[in-house]
Scaffold this active site. Structure first.
Site, PDB file in Angstrom:
ATOM      1  N   ASP A   6      11.836 -46.797  45.304  1.00 37.37           N
ATOM      2  CA  ASP A   6      10.581 -47.435  45.034  1.00 37.37           C
ATOM      3  C   ASP A   6       9.450 -47.127  45.885  1.00 37.37           C
ATOM      4  OD1 ASP A   6       9.110 -48.791  43.062  1.00 37.37           O
ATOM      5  OD2 ASP A   6       9.525 -50.974  44.132  1.00 37.37           O
ATOM      6  N   ASP A  61       4.922 -41.537  45.382  1.00 36.32           N
ATOM      7  CA  ASP A  61       3.594 -42.451  45.112  1.00 36.32           C
ATOM      8  C   ASP A  61       2.529 -41.711  45.799  1.00 36.32           C
ATOM      9  OD1 ASP A  61       1.660 -44.134  44.529  1.00 36.32           O
ATOM     10  OD2 ASP A  61       2.694 -45.836  45.128  1.00 36.32           O
ATOM     11  N   GLU A  75       2.943 -41.059  40.146  1.00 34.27           N
ATOM     12  CA  GLU A  75       1.854 -42.123  39.790  1.00 34.27           C
ATOM     13  C   GLU A  75       0.713 -41.746  39.811  1.00 34.27           C
ATOM     14  OE1 GLU A  75       2.496 -45.966  41.420  1.00 34.27           O
ATOM     15  OE2 GLU A  75       0.487 -46.562  40.986  1.00 34.27           O
ATOM     16  N   HIS A 122       1.107 -55.554  41.649  1.00 34.86           N
ATOM     17  CA  HIS A 122       2.154 -56.241  42.321  1.00 34.86           C
ATOM     18  C   HIS A 122       1.897 -57.745  42.753  1.00 34.86           C
ATOM     19  CE1 HIS A 122       2.777 -51.880  42.811  1.00 34.86           C
ATOM     20  NE2 HIS A 122       4.069 -52.095  42.322  1.00 34.86           N
ATOM     21  N   GLY A 123       2.959 -58.547  42.960  1.00 36.21           N
ATOM     22  CA  GLY A 123       2.889 -59.686  43.387  1.00 36.21           C
ATOM     23  C   GLY A 123       2.793 -60.829  42.488  1.00 36.21           C
ATOM     24  N   ASN A 154       9.030 -52.312  36.133  1.00 38.79           N
ATOM     25  CA  ASN A 154       9.656 -52.763  37.275  1.00 38.79           C
ATOM     26  C   ASN A 154       9.160 -54.424  37.538  1.00 38.79           C
ATOM     27  OD1 ASN A 154       9.747 -49.970  37.684  1.00 38.79           O
ATOM     28  ND2 ASN A 154       8.570 -50.081  39.592  1.00 38.79           N
ATOM     29  N   SER A 195       8.802 -59.374  41.686  1.00 38.80           N
ATOM     30  CA  SER A 195       8.409 -60.941  42.048  1.00 38.80           C
ATOM     31  C   SER A 195       8.873 -62.014  41.410  1.00 38.80           C
ATOM     32  CB  SER A 195       6.937 -60.954  41.786  1.00 38.80           C
ATOM     33  OG  SER A 195       6.099 -59.882  42.875  1.00 38.80           O
TER      34      SER A 195
END
Ligand code: G3H
Ligand code: 13P
Ligand code: ZN
Length: 330
Positions: free
Chosen positions: A93, A115, A145, A189-190, A275, A278
């Site tokens: 990842d 990435d 990406e 993200h998060g 994906n 979290s």
């Protein structure tokens, strides 16, 4: 050189072809430890779902790449022991260098992400192509990406989304030869994906974030028909679990995720991989906090990591069945 096929793993090519046709997405769950691995495999075996096991650079540093790879190898046998042979891919990842991707290809990973999304376009193309040229020699699939997610990605913080430009995708895919493309359409993200002031309240008083940019996704689909798309940053941040964390001493403030209905809609489109990390962290933390708070004399890690694993398994089963649609597709 350890080849992934000798470990019983598969790459993502056939997984994505089937997901595309079937209108569902393959779950890509991150793991760093034993309990996460057990929960992922138990959930995916019980729901008969294919799965992508993801290792981030952070996971590599935390747990060691070799140990994680052996765990993935063990996962193949563990799934069979549980009574179901499901397709399992081992994926890097957010790989950030050619050397890291090469090392993963050489040690049994079946899929890698390079990435280069923070790089200028031509540098992203060149780096991604270098990884593809190497990985394809070993039939390892590669995710690239385009566009930048808001929040922290690869230790780089972006205040605003840089949405993927549909006019770039055809050129990028044909120049690099990637097998799938991660795009930026409003996920991040998060646990804090939106600020409360960006959201509206529905009739039940629940904060509803703005819609993902499905218009951009549709334009991308028109330009590269049939091509597998990946969504990062796709946790939904379950509010009941956030409440448990905060009840037992946590301080998760303004934690807002992507509504499940939007992910369900994405999974039915060309999005073939979703994906999620979290939400797993939140599920585990809720259980650990509750046990340690309600049973302060407890000091056997199995007594809090066991419930954490149970919470995790429950959330993955729910996602496979109700969000990704990957249940019964193994
Ligand atoms: O996209 C990042 C994943 O959630 C992995 O996070 O780098 O903290 O392991 P990590
Ligand atoms: P979340 O932080 O939304 O779970 O996203 C995880 C991810 O994109 C891993 O690459
Ligand atoms: Zn990600």
């Amino acid at each position: 050189m350890v080849h992934y096929k000798d470990l019983g793993l598969v790459n993502t090519r056939e997984m994505f072809a089937k997901a595309f046709k079937g209108g569902y997405a393959i779950p890509a769950y991150n793991f760093n430890n034993l309990e996460q691995m057990q929960a992922i495999i138990q959930a995916c075996v019980e729901t008969s779902s294919p799965v992508i096991l993801q290792v981030s650079s952070g996971a590599r540093k935390y747990a060691n790449q070799t140990l994680l790879r052996y765990m993935a190898q063990g996962a193949v046998e563990y799934a069979a022991e549980l009574g179901k042979k499901i397709p399992i891919a081992l994926h890097l990842d957010h790989g950030d260098t050619f050397e890291l991707c090469k090392s993963c290809v050489e040690t049994g990973f079946s899929s890698v992400m390079i990435d280069g999304s923070h790089l200028p376009y031509e540098e992203n193309v060149a780096l991604t192509k270098q990884v593809v040229d190497y990985a394809h020699k070993y039939d390892v699939t590669v995710e690239g990406e385009l566009g930048v997610l808001a929040g922290i990605e690869d230790d780089v913080a972006a205040a605003e989304h840089i949405y993927t430009r549909p006019e770039d995708v055809k050129d990028f895919v044909s120049k690099t030869g990637v097998d799938s493309l991660a795009i930026s359409i409003g996920t991040s993200h998060g646990a804090n994906k939106f600020k409360p002031e960006q959201c509206t309240r529905n009739a039940d008083g629940v904060l509803v974030p703005p819609e993902l940019r499905f218009d951009i996704l549709e334009e991308i689909e028109q330009r590269i028909p049939g091509f597998p798309i990946v969504l990062h940053g796709s946790s939904s941040v379950p509010q009941d679990l956030v409440a448990v964390i905060n009840k037992y001493g946590g301080a998760l403030k303004d934690a807002i995720g992507i509504p499940e209905e939007q992910l369900r809609k994405a999974a039915k489109s060309s999005v073939c991989k979703i994906n999620i990390d979290s939400d797993g962290r939140i599920a585990m933390t809720a259980a650990v906090r509750e046990v340690l708070h309600t049973k302060p004399a407890e000091f056997d890690p199995r007594k809090y990591l066991g419930p954490a694993r149970d919470n995790l398994k429950k959330i993955y089963i729910h996602k496979n069945i109700n969000v990704l649609g990957s249940a019964n597709k193994a």
